[in-house]
Scaffold this active site. Structure first.
Site, PDB file in Angstrom:
ATOM      1  N   GLU A 272       0.716  -1.252  -0.006  1.00 30.50           N
ATOM      2  CA  GLU A 272       0.079   0.010  -0.091  1.00 30.50           C
ATOM      3  C   GLU A 272       0.738   1.003  -0.050  1.00 30.50           C
ATOM      4  OE1 GLU A 272      -2.739  -0.058   3.477  1.00 30.50           O
ATOM      5  OE2 GLU A 272      -3.629   1.781   2.738  1.00 30.50           O
TER       6      GLU A 272
ATOM      7  N   LYS B 159      -8.843   2.565  -2.549  1.00 30.53           N
ATOM      8  CA  LYS B 159      -9.282   2.021  -1.474  1.00 30.53           C
ATOM      9  C   LYS B 159     -10.784   2.263  -1.164  1.00 30.53           C
ATOM     10  CE  LYS B 159      -7.421   1.386   3.321  1.00 30.53           C
ATOM     11  NZ  LYS B 159      -5.943   1.811   4.063  1.00 30.53           N
TER      12      LYS B 159
ATOM     13  N   CYS C 179      -5.657  -3.139   1.763  1.00 34.38           N
ATOM     14  CA  CYS C 179      -5.687  -3.208   3.280  1.00 34.38           C
ATOM     15  C   CYS C 179      -7.115  -3.266   3.847  1.00 34.38           C
ATOM     16  CB  CYS C 179      -4.800  -1.992   3.737  1.00 34.38           C
ATOM     17  SG  CYS C 179      -4.323  -2.622   5.506  1.00 34.38           S
TER      18      CYS C 179
END
Lengths: 586, 586
Positions: B44, B126, B162
């Site tokens: 990330e 994300k 994530c």
């Protein structure tokens, strides 16, 4: 149209002191009752104080808030105040939220209740949670999902909390659908430079959107880095100001309103209807009968403060509450003879009285005679306790044990002063004030564990050019009142110097402050990049020099004590940069 | 089923150093190519480092990240790596977000891209933004709204970032709808005690939900208070572990997978379909033809670390990167002869080499002979630079100028030591380490500007009982390797004392540490209230005493330097309590 007398209690609650805050609600509700009010409103999270930060995640604290609210409802009725509708902010928890990863533990809510007749007649939670600037409410709260409407003397009063007013959609949009006659907004809205102008325009716009009058009650007082300025106000549906409270003072703002009677047409809306943004209307009737006719009073509209008076008011309020709410009664600071410490001394004296301010002059071999004179002059003007502690013996002791030269020797002097102040503080119980300003803090032009020592830094958010301006304003204000100006003219007019080596001037290390502050404003406050700042006409080499100073001073700033926030982006809590970062603008 | 060789690049990026991070991607992609990988993935926000905090709100930084990504795609192809699919995290901005109050300025996104054939073949952001614990992503980012699927050698690979893996719904649920053969998750997942166990079970569960294999790539290294432990892993759709990388080390984890061929049935799903949680599927085909058949390698599965080894690894990695990434090459600490400074010295020596560690013994008239001996013994065992600076001359100089007694005199000694360390640091350029542990920090048993002085506090998140345990573990580890144990047995076994007055013991001021740490764990880590802790069987008076110490020490803790986070709620950045609060549990 029914009449309604409302009272906005612009009070100063203390974070965590549930008993004292409940006492305040009772006392101010009494005052409102004495004034003949039908409805009295208190700020956001009055019972707990605001912001409570991670205390919201502690279930014992949430339960204590809930218990305090229930007891308060009973107590108000016991004291003969059960007929008033009392709108009060508190900390609650959601009964319906499903626990999941990342949902705040215990599902706390930033809530408002209406107390009436000895019971909690209505509960509702903030719908829009701010998560920017100084706010972190997604971390702490679960959003509410209803529009609460209470009927008071035949008028439907809708409730909203702070950010609900600032965001499009949600409660304000729902109020129109609900056909309410008044929107009551409870707030914990921190002071920012010139925010009062924004606030009034917003209230007017939202009143128009909601199609009804709007009452806005805010708290006053300091809480760590925040200071709440009050400025509670009432506007009618057309935007006319029907009342406005002063800034930085506790105040009961009473306003007489003519409001539309609640619709008795059952088709208008119903409890349980889903309106804007998924909100469900929930209603409670406290009293249907209109209030007996009475002669309304003329509106009370406080005079506006000038920008400088407003800043000074914020500084005084922020310092006073940091001292008092943390249990101190006196402060201690180093008096160098310079403008920064002189202004801090003046602010402290205005906050807690000159007799509670202790000044220490700590001359070194590099201190000029005029510095010692100016320090003593400041002390005499303000009437503070003054002493001199020369630092040579301590400095010499270190230099006898360690080989320190150049910057290390300069910093040593600042640290000996910091240790001296902390020693006196530990011995005598004063809170130490750090006297640094925002320009030097931004550039790292201060000594960690030296002049940065202190529990509170009153002017950490004032650029140096503003320090000069506010000092001149404070002196002019004294002359206007026929008092002695607190700040020696010489402290204002002489070139600034840290006096840590012979003939040192700030301008040896920093650009001239007017240029520096212009660049800092663009880089720090407005987040402009290097190229955009150069494009605004500044010398590229100067811009690079300033940005490099700012980028490399981040660690020092993190260690700086809190101070009252004046502008949008003070250093500290609401500007969060990695300490470890290789990013450089230039 | 088509074969696919994937490589997970578990690397250590540096926040803000876009050029260096891009170099890392090229170097590790080369290594992956040499290993015959078809797809290589990086963590990330690899290009910017993670977390970037308010740098995300600076448009010059966002644009620099975007430019770096575009240039990287070209450079990879130029260096002959254009055939590989390279998955890399970076900082982007939303092209569709509408500006409004509270939306992060510039609408930044935490994004992932797939680079292939010299261009950016796919970008995605994300979807689930964490805003709890150490995370503040609602403050920084605008959520993404698509599920990206890239076809690599005939296999559909879906992407997630994530938190997308940790939250129910969203990308994982969408992956099943999209019929992908592999879910590639890029992560910046900070270390917490025993998190590796949670992580593997989560990956297995999500693989089952997605109905496909799952690859998880995490970063390693320290960033301010966070440390990333790596532990990258691959599981198949049934949850079997096909590869696992070590903790706290850079590593290229290569895994050979047999994956279902992408559906050629156009009815299965289409780009533009809206699937779970409002996500739109977006697809890109990099290569349709399956990879030529090859002999798979056996899975590489790193051995698990013990809990103590894991903690020690986190402490070493956190300290090393704080030193190195901030541009230091040496550290300085006070050696008292006690366990805390001895363990910190051992950690520092393991992180950057004993020759780069500088220890100073600063005895006072209250220092015992055994303390001086133990300090010298520690220095000799670790091989660090050692000197003695008695503090009597400086302390006497202060006491000659100021009347200080009791606690004020105790604090003075600690501050003279802090000033001494900072003087040497300023003169010689070492980073000062503070040696306090979590138990004393929690209770305020430390001196502000004294022993709290330092740029980094390696064991600030270790309770005292854990300090002893880890010290014993480190010594046992030395014996296991046939080395000299770094920590003197006497430092471990003697009763702890601050030695600031005659015959002082920690137990004069604090409860016994085993009891204290038990209560602190409940109050601080688990947010239990006073009554719940008493209900667990502790003496009420003791509980009240400890809670009062913790509640009143908040200001000191805010001034403490950062240190590596070990448990869920370290003091400091992720535990946010008002400084000014009247709330007391008891």
């Amino acid at each position: 149209m029914p009449q309604l007398r409302i009272a906005l209690s612009q009070i100063n609650p203390t974070v965590g002191d549930l008993a004292r805050n409940a006492d305040l609600v009772v006392a101010w509700t009494k005052r409102a009752a004495e004034q003949g009010a039908h409805l009295v409103a208190f700020p956001e999270m009055t019972l707990t104080g605001y912001p409570v930060e991670d205390l919201a995640l502690r279930s014992s604290f949430v339960e204590a808030s809930r218990r305090t609210l229930d007891a308060l409802a009973v107590r108000l009725a016991d004291e003969g105040l059960g007929d008033l509708a009392v709108v009060v902010g508190y900390l609650d928890r959601s009964a319906t939220a499903t626990p999941r990863l990342g949902l705040p533990a215990g599902a706390p809510q930033n809530a408002v209740a209406v107390l009436h007749g000895g019971r909690v007649a209505m509960r509702s939670a903030k719908h829009h949670l701010p998560n920017y600037g100084v706010f972190d409410e997604f971390r702490y709260f679960v959003p509410g999902d209803k529009l609460a409407v209470v009927r008071v003397h035949g008028v439907d009063v809708a409730l909203a909390i702070c950010e609900d007013l600032w965001q499009d959609g949600g409660p304000v949009a729902a109020v129109r659908a609900a056909g309410a006659g008044l929107l009551m907004v409870v707030n914990g809205s921190p002071y920012e430079l010139a925010k009062d102008d924004v606030r009034l325009e917003l209230a007017r716009r939202r009143a128009a959107e909601a199609g009804c009058a709007l009452a806005y009650v805010n708290m006053v007082g300091g809480q760590d880095e925040l200071v709440f300025d009050g400025d509670s106000l009432v506007v009618d549906a057309a935007g006319a100001v029907l009342g406005r409270a002063p800034q930085f003072e506790e105040s009961l703002l009473v306003a007489d309103l003519d409001l539309p009677a609640a619709s008795t047409d059952a088709s208008a809306y119903n409890a349980g209807d889903v309106v804007a943004d998924g909100l469900t209307i929930e209603t409670a009737t406290l009293s249907e009968a209109p209030a007996a006719a009475y002669e309304p009073r003329p509106p009370v509209i406080a005079a506006k403060l000038s920008d400088d008076a407003e800043i000074y008011g914020a500084l005084v309020a922020g310092l006073r509450d940091y001292v008092v709410k943390n249990g101190f009664s006196s402060v201690l600071l180093g008096l160098s003879g310079g403008i920064d410490s002189a202004l801090v001394a003046a602010i402290a004296a205005d906050a807690i009285g000159g007799a509670n301010v202790y000044g220490v002059s700590m001359p070194s071999r590099y201190s000029s005679e005029h510095s010692r004179d100016d320090a003593a002059d400041t002390a005499a003007r303000i009437g503070l306790d003054y002493r001199q502690v020369p630092i040579a013996p301590m400095v010499d002791a270190y230099l006898g044990s360690l080989k320190l030269t150049g910057l290390a020797e300069e910093n040593l002097q600042a640290r000996v002063r910091g240790t001296t102040l902390m020693g006196i503080s530990n011995q005598d119980g004063h809170l130490v004030l750090a006297t640094g300003n925002k320009s030097e803090l931004a550039c790292g032009y201060s000594t960690l564990y030296g002049d940065a020592v202190g529990g509170f830094a009153p002017i950490k958010d004032l650029p140096k050019t503003t320090v000069w301006r506010i000092a001149r304003w404070r002196n002019a204000e004294a002359l206007r009142r026929g008092e002695v100006p607190p700040i020696p003219e010489n402290s204002i007019s002489k070139p600034p110097s840290a006096e840590l080596r012979p003939d040192q001037k700030d301008s040896d290390s920093l650009p001239e402050y007017d240029l520096l502050d212009d660049i800092l404003d663009r880089y720090v406050e407005r987040d402009m990049g290097r190229d955009a700042i150069v494009g605004a006409g500044f010398d590229p080499a100067l811009v690079d020099r300033v940005l490099k100073l700012v980028d490399t001073a981040e660690y020092k700033r993190r260690q700086y004590p809190p101070g009252t926030k004046i502008s949008l982006k003070a250093f500290g809590r609401d500007r969060r940069l990695p300490i470890t970062s290789r990013w450089r603008e230039s």
